[in-house]
Design a protein around this motif. Structure first.
Motif, PDB file in Angstrom:
ATOM      1  N   THR A 363      26.742  45.258  43.408  1.00  0.00           N
ATOM      2  CA  THR A 363      27.377  44.075  43.999  1.00  0.00           C
ATOM      3  C   THR A 363      27.739  44.283  45.456  1.00  0.00           C
ATOM      4  N   ARG A 364      27.831  43.151  46.160  1.00  0.00           N
ATOM      5  CA  ARG A 364      28.280  43.194  47.562  1.00  0.00           C
ATOM      6  C   ARG A 364      29.788  43.025  47.682  1.00  0.00           C
ATOM      7  N   TYR A 365      30.423  42.369  46.696  1.00  0.00           N
ATOM      8  CA  TYR A 365      31.873  42.160  46.716  1.00  0.00           C
ATOM      9  C   TYR A 365      32.425  42.296  45.308  1.00  0.00           C
ATOM     10  N   VAL A 366      33.690  42.715  45.230  1.00  0.00           N
ATOM     11  CA  VAL A 366      34.411  42.754  43.958  1.00  0.00           C
ATOM     12  C   VAL A 366      35.759  42.063  44.141  1.00  0.00           C
ATOM     13  N   THR A 556      42.394  45.001  50.300  1.00  0.00           N
ATOM     14  CA  THR A 556      42.679  46.380  49.912  1.00  0.00           C
ATOM     15  C   THR A 556      42.074  47.318  50.960  1.00  0.00           C
ATOM     16  N   PRO A 557      42.385  48.610  50.899  1.00  0.00           N
ATOM     17  CA  PRO A 557      41.742  49.550  51.818  1.00  0.00           C
ATOM     18  C   PRO A 557      40.235  49.664  51.604  1.00  0.00           C
ATOM     19  N   ILE A 558      39.738  49.172  50.461  1.00  0.00           N
ATOM     20  CA  ILE A 558      38.297  49.135  50.219  1.00  0.00           C
ATOM     21  C   ILE A 558      37.761  47.854  50.842  1.00  0.00           C
ATOM     22  N   ALA A 559      36.850  47.974  51.776  1.00  0.00           N
ATOM     23  CA  ALA A 559      36.495  46.862  52.662  1.00  0.00           C
ATOM     24  C   ALA A 559      36.032  45.609  51.931  1.00  0.00           C
ATOM     25  N   ASN A 560      35.326  45.761  50.824  1.00  0.00           N
ATOM     26  CA  ASN A 560      34.748  44.588  50.151  1.00  0.00           C
ATOM     27  C   ASN A 560      35.369  44.342  48.776  1.00  0.00           C
ATOM     28  N   LEU A 589      34.472  34.556  51.803  1.00  0.00           N
ATOM     29  CA  LEU A 589      33.725  33.520  52.524  1.00  0.00           C
ATOM     30  C   LEU A 589      33.830  33.714  54.032  1.00  0.00           C
ATOM     31  N   ALA A 590      34.959  34.241  54.506  1.00  0.00           N
ATOM     32  CA  ALA A 590      35.095  34.523  55.933  1.00  0.00           C
ATOM     33  C   ALA A 590      34.132  35.638  56.362  1.00  0.00           C
ATOM     34  N   LEU A 591      33.922  36.617  55.476  1.00  0.00           N
ATOM     35  CA  LEU A 591      32.968  37.676  55.792  1.00  0.00           C
ATOM     36  C   LEU A 591      31.529  37.163  55.726  1.00  0.00           C
ATOM     37  N   GLU A 592      31.287  36.217  54.825  1.00  0.00           N
ATOM     38  CA  GLU A 592      29.954  35.650  54.691  1.00  0.00           C
ATOM     39  C   GLU A 592      29.608  34.723  55.851  1.00  0.00           C
TER      40      GLU A 592
END
Length: 595
Positions: A363-366, A556-560, A589-592
């Motif tokens: 996955t690209r995001y969680v 979170t500290p995890i980017a995605n 959605l802001a990252l997309e």
């Protein structure tokens, strides 16, 4: 909590649980048994086994168990996966947990065209936003009421439209909010803010000036809070404009940030009876007025009194089901009986989510709607900054609830009249009220919320019958021996039920004689079914140190990887949980779509 079965069980390896246990938890389907009791020795599938259903090859298997879908099969028959993946698929977003926050995020993201998969360990969606059936009765797990549906501009109307479910659920005005019954005093709380203020001023004329001043400040606080939330989402203009126009109001709002409700109310009221009546809603936040965040209480109070006090036909399960349908309508997928066991982190990003059945989703995001402490274990504490984990470890879960669910063959709606909830309270001292529960004193638990859902939702029970719940505040530590000891668990629940019925029968005479169905949920029950630590309905405790702007953020500290649910901003409560999922989706959605 039930005992996980071993080979010593006389039915080991057999699927037809209900053949022997149909009276134990009437109304449950066989696949639901695994939530508490494990898979009962079901054989695992080989790693090269197909993943696209069971009926084509196994149509006759377990026919007597009335399984309804392939997920009923895979809930027990997972893959032989070991530490690897028996099945892999690439997707855009994996949502861990189908509670309100997870469903909200998934609905928003699937509407935006992303390929979304939701993984839920239970056999139904909703988490605490759910219901369960016993015989002819449908029992609401947690929802007492939801604010924000007053036409034309109630905030939850806008929220439900954004989630794609407006028009798919039916809000029903609950009339007056609740009736507070003290030994020497009864007060029925209006929904309408002006009627409420007028009634308080009539009953407590010596505090009339403070009442009027408080109601004005509450209206002002809602405006400032909305501006502050916009600022958190990247739009600082509303708060900048308010600071220029009304600096005193903004400063007053900032003063609420580190104050409890009791600390705020003493600036307005002198009468302890008035303070107790006004602070009743603190019970909805799961904390006493001496400890609950004043700002969280103000947010909740404004939602109900300024924007409507409603229930929903079909209860909160109707909302969860509508969200799941909206996800599927936009090509998202919701997998039930799919417990997540690992969120794989590589290079500072979440790259894969694994399930107990051996399914792996790259996955690209969680988005994790699992409770925050468990989410960090799925990620691996070593993948997170030490300070982040220290701050989270210092946070405490909110108080749980103990609930007696009753299906009765008698109509008590006339007793409830213009309300669907009556709060029985034996003391005007808020601390005493909550302390009795923490002391595990079921017989003298001095606050009980008695709700008759048939008043606001006639679909909950057959005509002439009622669904009634009795909610108290007995703490998690009152039932510490319940894990793995079913006899103790059952006996403890029986003691609670008898104590609560004794008090409630003073309000509803002859209640025991009309009970057709009774279930009791203690905090350990909630933990077993929802995974929420301490059995908390509200996530982290709603204290000033852990509420609103001090709440765990979606980022979170995890980017995605993003968080949703009651453990995150803006806090516990069903509408706020839906908002939390929306905020998580907004981040993705802001990252997309970067400007």
């Amino acid at each position: 909590p039930g005992t996980v079965l071993t080979s010593a069980h006389m039915g080991w390896g057999k699927a037809d649980c209900l053949g022997c246990h149909d009276a134990t938890h009437g109304g449950l389907a066989a696949p639901q048994c695994i939530i508490c009791h494990g898979t009962n020795g079901a054989k695992l599938r080989p790693t090269n086994h197909a993943n696209d259903g069971c009926a084509a090859c196994h149509e006759e298997s377990h026919a007597a168990s009335n399984f309804q879908s392939p997920m009923d099969c895979t809930s027990c028959h997972g893959y032989v996966a070991g530490d690897g993946c028996a099945f892999e698929e690439d997707v855009d977003v994996v949502v861990v947990g189908a509670g309100g926050g997870g469903l909200s995020a998934a609905s928003r993201l699937s509407q935006a065209g992303l390929d979304v998969v939701v993984l839920e360990r239970h056999n139904k969606v909703g988490g605490c936003m759910t219901a369960f059936d016993r015989a002819d009765y449908r029992f609401e797990v947690s929802l007492h009421a939801m604010g924000g549906f007053n036409e034309p501009d109630g905030p939850n109307i806008k929220l439900f439209k954004e989630l794609g479910i407006w028009g798919k659920v039916e809000p029903v005005s609950a009339g007056a909010m609740y009736r507070a019954v003290y030994p020497d005093f009864v007060f029925e709380t209006p929904e309408d803010v002006d009627a409420y203020m007028a009634q308080l001023m009539e009953k407590f004329p010596d505090d009339a000036e403070g009442i009027e001043r408080l109601f004005g400040d509450l209206a002002e606080a809602e405006v400032v809070l909305n501006a502050a939330v916009a600022g958190l989402q990247g739009d600082s203009k509303p708060l900048d404009d308010l600071t220029a126009e009304n600096p005193e109001g903004v400063m007053r709002f900032l003063g609420y940030l580190d104050k409890t409700l009791s600390e705020v109310l003493v600036d307005y009221f002198t009468n302890p009876q008035l303070i107790s009546i006004f602070a009743q809603l603190a019970a909805y936040a799961g904390q006493e007025p001496d400890k609950v965040s004043s700002l969280f209480f103000i947010m909740m109070w404004n939602s109900y009194h300024r924007h409507g006090f409603h229930y929903l036909v079909g209860g909160s399960q109707a909302v969860s089901d509508a969200l799941a349908d909206a996800i599927r309508e936009h090509n998202g997928r919701v997998f039930l009986n799919s417990e997540v066991t690992d969120i794989v982190i590589e290079g500072g990003k979440a790259v894969q989510v694994k399930t107990a059945q051996g399914n792996c989703f790259n996955t690209r995001y969680v988005v994790s709607n699992a409770n925050a402490p468990d989410t960090m274990e799925l990620i691996g504490r070593d993948n997170l900054p030490e300070k982040y984990m220290e701050d989270m470890d210092a946070m405490t879960p909110g108080l749980p609830a103990t609930v007696v669910y009753l299906g009765v063959d008698h109509d008590y709606t006339e007793v409830f009249g213009n309300v669907h909830e009556i709060i029985i309270q034996d003391s005007y001292n808020p601390h005493d009220v909550f302390q009795a529960g923490m002391n595990c004193d079921a017989e003298n638990d001095v606050l009980l919320l008695v709700a008759n859902y048939s008043v606001v939702d006639p679909t909950a029970a057959p005509e002439g019958k009622n669904v009634i719940t009795i909610t108290g505040l007995l703490g998690f530590d009152c039932f510490t021996d319940a894990w793995g000891n079913y006899d103790y668990y059952k006996e403890a629940k029986d003691v609670v039920a008898e104590a609560y019925l004794d008090r409630t029968e003073q309000l509803l005479p002859g209640l025991r004689d009309h009970i057709e169905v009774m279930e009791v949920a203690v905090p350990q029950t909630t933990w077993a079914y929802t995974g929420n630590h301490n059995g908390s309905f509200v996530g982290f405790d709603s204290t000033p140190e852990q509420s609103i702007l001090n709440r765990l953020k979606q980022e979170t500290p995890i980017a995605n990887l993003f968080l949703a649910g009651a453990w995150t901003f803006p806090g516990g409560g069903q509408a706020t949980v839906l908002m939390s999922g929306g905020y998580a989706a907004d981040n993705i959605l802001a990252l997309e779509n970067p400007e």
